[in-house]
Design a protein around this motif. Structure first.
Motif, mmCIF file in Angstrom:
data_model
loop_
_atom_site.group_PDB
_atom_site.id
_atom_site.type_symbol
_atom_site.label_atom_id
_atom_site.label_comp_id
_atom_site.label_asym_id
_atom_site.label_seq_id
_atom_site.Cartn_x
_atom_site.Cartn_y
_atom_site.Cartn_z
ATOM 1 N N PRO A 1 -47.106 -15.569 -15.323
ATOM 2 C CA PRO A 1 -46.502 -16.060 -16.567
ATOM 3 C C PRO A 1 -47.407 -17.100 -17.232
ATOM 4 C CG PRO A 1 -44.961 -16.213 -14.726
ATOM 5 C CD PRO A 1 -46.308 -15.904 -14.143
ATOM 6 N N GLU A 2 -47.521 -17.005 -18.538
ATOM 7 C CA GLU A 2 -48.297 -18.016 -19.264
ATOM 8 C C GLU A 2 -47.671 -19.388 -19.005
ATOM 9 O OE1 GLU A 2 -49.845 -17.535 -23.626
ATOM 10 O OE2 GLU A 2 -48.298 -19.100 -23.649
ATOM 11 N N ALA A 3 -48.508 -20.395 -18.858
ATOM 12 C CA ALA A 3 -48.018 -21.756 -18.599
ATOM 13 C C ALA A 3 -48.552 -22.667 -19.699
ATOM 14 C CB ALA A 3 -48.495 -22.214 -17.231
ATOM 15 N N GLU B 1 -48.765 -13.078 -18.859
ATOM 16 C CA GLU B 1 -47.683 -12.620 -19.741
ATOM 17 C C GLU B 1 -46.937 -13.796 -20.343
ATOM 18 O OE1 GLU B 1 -45.199 -10.008 -17.485
ATOM 19 O OE2 GLU B 1 -46.691 -8.404 -17.473
ATOM 20 N N LYS B 2 -46.482 -13.635 -21.563
ATOM 21 C CA LYS B 2 -45.692 -14.674 -22.251
ATOM 22 C C LYS B 2 -44.398 -14.895 -21.514
ATOM 23 C CE LYS B 2 -45.460 -17.501 -25.736
ATOM 24 N NZ LYS B 2 -46.425 -18.565 -25.902
#
Lengths: 215, 138
Positions: B30-32, B137-138
């Protein structure tokens, strides 16, 4: 004859006591029936007042118990070196944010605070960049260790450091994963335990508003 | 003749070495926040072979280090623990998932955005390695 009278009196007392007992329990039921019981959130029928503390928000402004007054405040406790639980919770809140009421009927706005319990690594600047990534309206809070302890202890929030050696920035932080909700009087009103669901958080806020308005 | 035997032996060994391979699904990071010092990696690890496969270490050129962590609720707190190995049983599968076991990807060497892909190398107990391509991923 005297004995019969005593027995009658005893029975009378027993019946009256039973009656009072039933009446009291019904009264209690009526009182507690106002708490929505099918919610994921635990709503406190007696909201808990807070004792004084001093933290700082991510813009370096003092944040005290009075800062909670006149608004609804969600709180989540964590740290920016948290890979899983904290970003997950903040993403859930971001999703909930888009569909939840933004004020109650009296116009009290809703705020979301991410409280870092790791001030040694989380500067206000880092906390601001981190928190506002999830939503520009979210606010980071942190403070001195003793003030964080005063704040978290009274809210039943736990945290602890794992293998934190001096001068090391490589350690894990164990922490509670509930969302807390503070009411506009600055009292703890609800506790939302994990696993968190955005839809429930959003839809239950209206129920909590209604309950609060009846208090 | 000896050369042929040696060649066959080498081929046989390399074949058996390569056999320790995992299949995967749902491989993602996951995008952070760009300032986040750590990121999480999730995937389903599927072992279709007849032997247990044990991951002993993980690395990626885009992170300072990569660890496997367990996650549990202990004394009312979420408690993470670094694992020194992680076994996927023969004909079995294990999940790296939000709120459970996960990869902790420490100190990204650059800002990673949704859409970026990252090679992550898994080292197994039998000294073989396998590279997985994670997508942010967003």
């Amino acid at each position: 004859m005297k004995k019969l009278r005593q027995i009658t009196l005893l029975i009378l007392v027993a019946v009256i006591s039973l009656g009072i007992g039933i009446w009291l329990s019904k009264l209690k039921q009526q009182q507690t029936s106002a708490i929505p019981d099918d919610l994921n959130a635990t709503v406190l029928d007696k909201p808990r007042p807070l004792s004084p503390f001093t933290l700082e928000d991510h813009d370096n402004k003092h944040f005290t118990r009075d800062s909670f007054k006149g608004q609804w405040s969600y709180l989540f406790f964590g740290y920016t070196n948290c890979p899983d639980v904290c970003p997950l919770a903040l993403k859930v809140m971001q999703t909930a944010w888009n569909s939840m009421p933004k004020t109650d009927s009296a116009g009290h706005p809703v705020k979301m605070y991410f409280v870092s319990v790791d001030p040694d690594r989380d500067s206000n600047k880092l906390l601001k960049d981190y928190t506002t990534y999830f939503n520009p309206e979210f606010i980071g809070l942190t403070g001195e260790a003793d003030q964080l302890d005063i704040f978290t202890n009274q809210l039943g929030i736990l945290y602890g450091f794992e293998d934190k050696a001096k001068d090391s920035d490589n350690y894990l932080v164990n922490h509670s994963a509930q969302f807390l909700l503070i009411n506009p009087k600055g009292q703890l009103q609800a506790v939302i335990s994990p696993p968190h669901e955005a839809e429930k958080i959003a839809s239950e806020l209206g129920e909590i508003f209604k309950f609060y308005e009846q208090l | 003749m000896r050369t042929l035997t040696t060649t066959l032996l080498i081929l046989l060994i390399s074949f058996s070495v390569n056999s320790a391979e995992l299949n995967t699904s749902n491989v993602r990071i996951p995008e952070a926040p760009p300032v986040a010092p750590v990121m999480a990696g999730y995937m389903t690890l599927i072992n279709d072979s007849n032997k247990d496969i044990t991951i002993t270490s993980i690395n990626s050129s885009l992170y300072k280090s990569v660890e496997i962590h367990s996650m549990s609720m202990k004394d009312g707190m979420m408690h993470m623990e670094q694992l020194d190995h992680f076994t996927i049983p023969a004909k079995g599968q294990r999940l790296l998932e939000p709120g459970g076991y996960h990869l902790m990807l420490i100190k990204p060497q650059k800002t990673l955005r949704a859409g970026d892909t990252i090679d992550v190398i898994f080292h197994y107990q039998d000294k073989t390695t396998q590279t997985f391509n994670f997508k942010v991923e967003k």
